[in-house]
Scaffold this motif. Structure first.
Motif, PDB file in Angstrom:
ATOM      1  N   GLU A  81       0.940  -1.292   0.171  1.00  0.00           N
ATOM      2  CA  GLU A  81      -0.079   0.089  -0.001  1.00  0.00           C
ATOM      3  C   GLU A  81       0.765   1.224  -0.080  1.00  0.00           C
ATOM      4  N   VAL A  82       1.936   1.123   0.758  1.00  0.00           N
ATOM      5  CA  VAL A  82       3.094   2.489   0.834  1.00  0.00           C
ATOM      6  C   VAL A  82       3.608   2.421  -0.741  1.00  0.00           C
ATOM      7  N   ASP A  83       3.791   1.384  -1.247  1.00  0.00           N
ATOM      8  CA  ASP A  83       4.354   1.297  -2.821  1.00  0.00           C
ATOM      9  C   ASP A  83       3.273   2.040  -3.655  1.00  0.00           C
ATOM     10  N   THR A  84       1.888   1.679  -3.354  1.00  0.00           N
ATOM     11  CA  THR A  84       1.021   2.464  -4.350  1.00  0.00           C
ATOM     12  C   THR A  84       0.762   3.739  -4.083  1.00  0.00           C
ATOM     13  N   LEU A  85       0.759   4.089  -2.813  1.00  0.00           N
ATOM     14  CA  LEU A  85       0.819   5.673  -2.658  1.00  0.00           C
ATOM     15  C   LEU A  85       1.817   6.395  -3.106  1.00  0.00           C
ATOM     16  N   LEU A  86       3.255   5.854  -3.023  1.00  0.00           N
ATOM     17  CA  LEU A  86       4.213   6.166  -3.962  1.00  0.00           C
ATOM     18  C   LEU A  86       3.944   6.400  -5.225  1.00  0.00           C
ATOM     19  N   ARG A  87       3.582   5.463  -5.818  1.00  0.00           N
ATOM     20  CA  ARG A  87       3.247   5.491  -7.254  1.00  0.00           C
ATOM     21  C   ARG A  87       2.124   6.781  -7.761  1.00  0.00           C
ATOM     22  N   LEU A  88       1.119   6.663  -6.842  1.00  0.00           N
ATOM     23  CA  LEU A  88       0.260   7.619  -7.110  1.00  0.00           C
ATOM     24  C   LEU A  88       0.932   9.359  -6.976  1.00  0.00           C
ATOM     25  N   TYR A  89       1.745   9.200  -5.891  1.00  0.00           N
ATOM     26  CA  TYR A  89       2.536  10.503  -5.660  1.00  0.00           C
ATOM     27  C   TYR A  89       3.316  11.074  -6.885  1.00  0.00           C
ATOM     28  N   PHE A  90       3.808   9.865  -7.471  1.00  0.00           N
ATOM     29  CA  PHE A  90       4.769  10.355  -8.318  1.00  0.00           C
ATOM     30  C   PHE A  90       4.173  10.430  -9.827  1.00  0.00           C
ATOM     31  N   THR A  91       3.135   9.874  -9.955  1.00  0.00           N
ATOM     32  CA  THR A  91       2.302   9.853 -11.105  1.00  0.00           C
ATOM     33  C   THR A  91       1.298  10.801 -11.324  1.00  0.00           C
ATOM     34  N   VAL A  92       0.524  11.281 -10.182  1.00  0.00           N
ATOM     35  CA  VAL A  92      -0.378  12.331 -10.368  1.00  0.00           C
ATOM     36  C   VAL A  92       0.210  13.489 -10.309  1.00  0.00           C
ATOM     37  N   PRO A  93       0.095  14.659 -11.051  1.00  0.00           N
ATOM     38  CA  PRO A  93       0.705  15.870 -10.968  1.00  0.00           C
ATOM     39  C   PRO A  93       0.050  16.521 -10.098  1.00  0.00           C
TER      40      PRO A  93
END
Length: 115
Positions: A81-93
């Motif tokens: 879930e932390v990995d998913t949060l990071l992916r969202l952080y780096f993906t969503v402007p």
């Protein structure tokens, strides 16, 4: 802020996720699992610091958290879930400036080639 606080061992016992985020990301993130993983994140950061021989390493960027997840074996699986949060952080402007600049440049190119 949430990931940074968790990684730096600041108290995050009461995580209040806004309702609009729950609605938007409920299919992507299991927020109950995320809370548990965020509570364990400081231990992962400590283990990483010890393996690198660093006594005091304050995590000051999201990139550092991503590096820890990439370098520690099985961390991405255990902290999914932390990995998913990071992916969202780096993906969503954060802002739309980049997109606006891109469209602005595209308009100039199209106008130049069209004429």
């Amino acid at each position: 802020k949430l990931l940074m606080k968790a990684a730096n061992e600041q108290t995050i016992s009461t995580v209040n996720v806004p309702d609009n985020l729950l609605n938007v990301y409920s299919k992507d993130i299991d927020f109950e699992r995320a809370k548990l993983q965020l509570q364990m994140l400081p231990d992962l950061a400590k283990a990483y610091k010890q393996s690198q021989g660093v006594n005091r390493l304050e995590i000051t960027s999201m990139r550092t958290i991503a590096d820890i997840l990439n370098k520690v074996p099985m961390a991405k699986d255990m902290f999914s879930e932390v990995d998913t949060l990071l992916r969202l952080y780096f993906t969503v402007p954060i802002t739309t400036c980049t997109a606006e600049r891109s469209f602005s440049c595209l308009r100039r190119i199209k106008t130049y080639h069209h004429d």
